[in-house]
Design a protein around this motif. Structure first.
Motif, PDB file in Angstrom:
ATOM      1  N   LEU A 128       0.880  -1.149  -0.109  1.00  0.00           N
ATOM      2  CA  LEU A 128      -0.127  -0.073   0.049  1.00  0.00           C
ATOM      3  C   LEU A 128       0.860   1.425  -0.196  1.00  0.00           C
ATOM      4  CD1 LEU A 128      -2.736  -0.939   2.687  1.00  0.00           C
ATOM      5  CD2 LEU A 128      -2.805  -1.273   0.112  1.00  0.00           C
ATOM      6  N   SER A 129       0.334   2.294  -0.456  1.00  0.00           N
ATOM      7  CA  SER A 129       1.060   3.557  -0.436  1.00  0.00           C
ATOM      8  C   SER A 129       1.261   4.150   0.797  1.00  0.00           C
ATOM      9  CB  SER A 129       0.341   4.611  -1.279  1.00  0.00           C
ATOM     10  OG  SER A 129      -0.916   5.147  -0.632  1.00  0.00           O
ATOM     11  N   GLY A 130       2.037   5.096   0.985  1.00  0.00           N
ATOM     12  CA  GLY A 130       2.643   5.670   2.401  1.00  0.00           C
ATOM     13  C   GLY A 130       1.279   6.300   2.881  1.00  0.00           C
ATOM     14  N   GLU A 131       0.842   7.079   1.900  1.00  0.00           N
ATOM     15  CA  GLU A 131      -0.679   7.828   2.363  1.00  0.00           C
ATOM     16  C   GLU A 131      -1.569   6.797   2.795  1.00  0.00           C
ATOM     17  OE1 GLU A 131      -3.218  11.587   0.562  1.00  0.00           O
ATOM     18  OE2 GLU A 131      -2.204  10.207  -0.565  1.00  0.00           O
ATOM     19  N   ARG A 132      -1.792   5.668   2.145  1.00  0.00           N
ATOM     20  CA  ARG A 132      -2.944   4.559   2.573  1.00  0.00           C
ATOM     21  C   ARG A 132      -2.475   4.245   3.904  1.00  0.00           C
ATOM     22  NH1 ARG A 132      -7.972   3.896   3.127  1.00  0.00           N
ATOM     23  NH2 ARG A 132      -8.652   1.751   3.072  1.00  0.00           N
ATOM     24  N   ASN A 133      -0.947   3.922   4.026  1.00  0.00           N
ATOM     25  CA  ASN A 133      -0.645   3.360   5.348  1.00  0.00           C
ATOM     26  C   ASN A 133      -0.997   4.489   6.582  1.00  0.00           C
ATOM     27  OD1 ASN A 133       0.751   0.717   5.471  1.00  0.00           O
ATOM     28  ND2 ASN A 133       1.518   1.553   3.609  1.00  0.00           N
ATOM     29  N   THR A 150      -7.605  15.238   8.661  1.00  0.00           N
ATOM     30  CA  THR A 150      -6.837  16.434   9.179  1.00  0.00           C
ATOM     31  C   THR A 150      -5.510  16.257   9.335  1.00  0.00           C
ATOM     32  OG1 THR A 150      -8.854  17.087  10.152  1.00  0.00           O
ATOM     33  CG2 THR A 150      -7.222  18.251  10.742  1.00  0.00           C
ATOM     34  N   VAL A 151      -5.131  15.052   9.985  1.00  0.00           N
ATOM     35  CA  VAL A 151      -3.898  14.970  10.325  1.00  0.00           C
ATOM     36  C   VAL A 151      -2.993  14.445   9.274  1.00  0.00           C
ATOM     37  CG1 VAL A 151      -4.253  14.841  12.740  1.00  0.00           C
ATOM     38  CG2 VAL A 151      -4.016  12.597  11.268  1.00  0.00           C
ATOM     39  N   THR A 152      -3.403  13.712   8.238  1.00  0.00           N
ATOM     40  CA  THR A 152      -2.583  12.974   7.294  1.00  0.00           C
ATOM     41  C   THR A 152      -1.625  13.947   6.571  1.00  0.00           C
ATOM     42  OG1 THR A 152      -4.173  11.243   6.804  1.00  0.00           O
ATOM     43  CG2 THR A 152      -2.754  11.968   4.891  1.00  0.00           C
ATOM     44  N   PRO A 153      -2.002  15.231   6.255  1.00  0.00           N
ATOM     45  CA  PRO A 153      -1.065  15.991   5.403  1.00  0.00           C
ATOM     46  C   PRO A 153       0.098  16.464   6.287  1.00  0.00           C
ATOM     47  CG  PRO A 153      -3.160  16.805   5.002  1.00  0.00           C
ATOM     48  CD  PRO A 153      -3.424  15.753   5.961  1.00  0.00           C
ATOM     49  N   GLU A 154      -0.288  16.462   7.436  1.00  0.00           N
ATOM     50  CA  GLU A 154       0.703  16.891   8.701  1.00  0.00           C
ATOM     51  C   GLU A 154       1.732  15.764   9.010  1.00  0.00           C
ATOM     52  OE1 GLU A 154      -1.512  18.022  12.215  1.00  0.00           O
ATOM     53  OE2 GLU A 154      -2.529  19.470  11.109  1.00  0.00           O
ATOM     54  N   ILE A 155       1.181  14.575   9.019  1.00  0.00           N
ATOM     55  CA  ILE A 155       2.123  13.533   9.137  1.00  0.00           C
ATOM     56  C   ILE A 155       3.076  13.259   7.984  1.00  0.00           C
ATOM     57  CG2 ILE A 155       2.117  10.872   9.456  1.00  0.00           C
ATOM     58  CD1 ILE A 155      -0.446  11.207  10.730  1.00  0.00           C
ATOM     59  N   LEU A 156       2.361  13.491   6.648  1.00  0.00           N
ATOM     60  CA  LEU A 156       3.246  13.422   5.610  1.00  0.00           C
ATOM     61  C   LEU A 156       4.598  14.356   5.410  1.00  0.00           C
ATOM     62  CD1 LEU A 156       0.728  12.236   2.839  1.00  0.00           C
ATOM     63  CD2 LEU A 156       2.585  10.887   3.889  1.00  0.00           C
ATOM     64  N   GLU A 157       4.187  15.553   5.840  1.00  0.00           N
ATOM     65  CA  GLU A 157       4.931  16.792   5.896  1.00  0.00           C
ATOM     66  C   GLU A 157       6.020  16.324   6.838  1.00  0.00           C
ATOM     67  OE1 GLU A 157       4.984  21.576   6.515  1.00  0.00           O
ATOM     68  OE2 GLU A 157       3.085  20.567   6.243  1.00  0.00           O
ATOM     69  N   PHE A 158       5.708  15.956   8.337  1.00  0.00           N
ATOM     70  CA  PHE A 158       6.747  15.680   8.975  1.00  0.00           C
ATOM     71  C   PHE A 158       7.699  14.745   8.707  1.00  0.00           C
ATOM     72  CE2 PHE A 158       7.996  13.882  13.056  1.00  0.00           C
ATOM     73  CZ  PHE A 158       8.423  14.959  13.830  1.00  0.00           C
ATOM     74  N   ASP A 166       7.037  13.042  -4.259  1.00  0.00           N
ATOM     75  CA  ASP A 166       5.701  12.495  -3.958  1.00  0.00           C
ATOM     76  C   ASP A 166       5.733  11.299  -3.740  1.00  0.00           C
ATOM     77  OD1 ASP A 166       3.248  13.017  -3.288  1.00  0.00           O
ATOM     78  OD2 ASP A 166       2.367  12.890  -5.061  1.00  0.00           O
ATOM     79  N   PHE A 167       6.766  10.452  -2.790  1.00  0.00           N
ATOM     80  CA  PHE A 167       6.675   8.978  -2.416  1.00  0.00           C
ATOM     81  C   PHE A 167       5.426   8.896  -1.645  1.00  0.00           C
ATOM     82  CE2 PHE A 167      10.819   8.599  -3.728  1.00  0.00           C
ATOM     83  CZ  PHE A 167      11.216   7.475  -3.675  1.00  0.00           C
ATOM     84  N   ALA A 168       4.715   9.606  -1.171  1.00  0.00           N
ATOM     85  CA  ALA A 168       3.401   9.280  -0.626  1.00  0.00           C
ATOM     86  C   ALA A 168       2.380   8.503  -1.477  1.00  0.00           C
ATOM     87  CB  ALA A 168       2.557  10.510   0.074  1.00  0.00           C
ATOM     88  N   THR A 169       2.519   8.507  -2.674  1.00  0.00           N
ATOM     89  CA  THR A 169       1.684   7.934  -3.346  1.00  0.00           C
ATOM     90  C   THR A 169       2.300   6.525  -3.952  1.00  0.00           C
ATOM     91  OG1 THR A 169       2.382   8.925  -5.559  1.00  0.00           O
ATOM     92  CG2 THR A 169       0.593   9.976  -4.336  1.00  0.00           C
ATOM     93  N   LEU A 170       3.399   6.198  -3.751  1.00  0.00           N
ATOM     94  CA  LEU A 170       4.149   4.717  -4.033  1.00  0.00           C
ATOM     95  C   LEU A 170       4.128   3.898  -2.739  1.00  0.00           C
ATOM     96  CD1 LEU A 170       7.358   6.361  -5.786  1.00  0.00           C
ATOM     97  CD2 LEU A 170       5.315   5.906  -6.679  1.00  0.00           C
ATOM     98  N   PRO A 171       4.113   2.621  -3.438  1.00  0.00           N
ATOM     99  CA  PRO A 171       3.852   1.447  -2.301  1.00  0.00           C
ATOM    100  C   PRO A 171       4.960   1.792  -1.424  1.00  0.00           C
ATOM    101  CG  PRO A 171       3.687   0.694  -4.502  1.00  0.00           C
ATOM    102  CD  PRO A 171       4.129   2.119  -4.884  1.00  0.00           C
TER     103      PRO A 171
END
Length: 272
Positions: A128-133, A150-158, A166-171
């Protein structure tokens, strides 16, 4: 009988000024079993060849490892506690026991609330992608779908994942081990915890991420949580924890202010 006094969740002391225990380790012994194929002469190449010729199976051996030996201490709300010691000293085993993933062989461990071991609550699925995880990890920690959004963008940025094409969309299987560790920490640290147990999470990533992680740990403490940090980086321990516990060969060697304990540990390692 007087009515009980309610203690707000974000306080570190009672109305009488007493500190609030969150983890009590009472003469705890931790023993785990390791199955192997034998040792010494029984595992030599000559012995292996003889078993092949005679078609005799090798009997597995059972070895008991006494990882933690009767240690006792109490952790309090609002503390960040470093755990240091040589490899194999029992640090990670102790964290697993506090998290409830390993029973004590003798003694007992008591906790207030539900301890969260970094990397367990935020388990990552490689396909699964990083965002989905991030979504699944936050839901597993009890967040509502609205909170997750709400927190997903903050977690990815952190975590810094989005800083690399944009690795968030990759497995997740395309991520390096360091990227995965940073994302685990970022997911786990997005929620307030009664007790957060961190095992070497700050050893990965660049200096900027380590600074952000250390700051986040200080925020968790300010929110009245208790943080345990296992790390071989004494710099991270000094920057993050005011108290440090030193384990050596499964025994509690020292428990006290971080500067004193880390100095004693450095002297011990230098003399070996």
């Amino acid at each position: 009988m007087a009515d009980p006094i309610a203690i707000p969740a974000n306080t570190t002391t009672t109305a009488a000024g007493e500190r609030i225990p969150t983890v009590i380790v009472d003469a705890a012994h931790l023993i785990y079993r390791v199955y192997g194929a034998g040792s010494g002469a029984a595992s030599s190449p000559a012995a292996a060849l003889k078993r092949i010729v005679t078609r005799q199976p090798q009997r597995p051996t059972l070895r008991k490892v006494h990882a933690v030996k009767g240690i006792s201490f109490t952790a309090y709300r609002g503390e960040a506690i470093g755990l240091i010691g040589s490899n194999g000293s029992g640090k990670s085993t102790l964290l697993r026991a506090i998290a409830g993933l390993m029973p004590t062989s003798q003694g007992a461990i008591y906790t207030q609330g539900q301890p969260s071991l970094l990397g367990v609550n935020a388990a990552l699925m490689p396909d699964l992608s990083g965002e989905r995880n991030v979504t699944l990890g936050c839901l597993a920690m009890g967040m509502s779908p609205k909170q997750v959004k709400t927190v997903t963008p903050e977690i990815l940025e952190f975590s810094g994942i989005n800083e690399r094409d944009d690795f968030a969309t990759l497995p997740m299987r395309t991520y390096s081990s360091g990227m995965q560790a940073r994302l685990r920490f970022s997911i786990s640290a997005a929620k307030k915890h009664d007790v957060l147990l961190i095992d070497e999470a700050l050893a990965t990533g660049d200096t900027r991420f380590r600074r952000r992680s250390e700051q986040r740990i200080r925020q968790l403490r300010a929110d009245a949580g208790t943080v345990f940090l296992v790390s071989h980086s004494l710099g991270s321990i000094r920057d993050t924890c005011e108290r440090t516990i030193w384990l050596e060969s499964g025994e509690l060697r020292m428990d006290g202010p971080t500067p004193e304990v880390t100095k004693a540990y450095q002297d011990y390692m230098a003399s070996r």
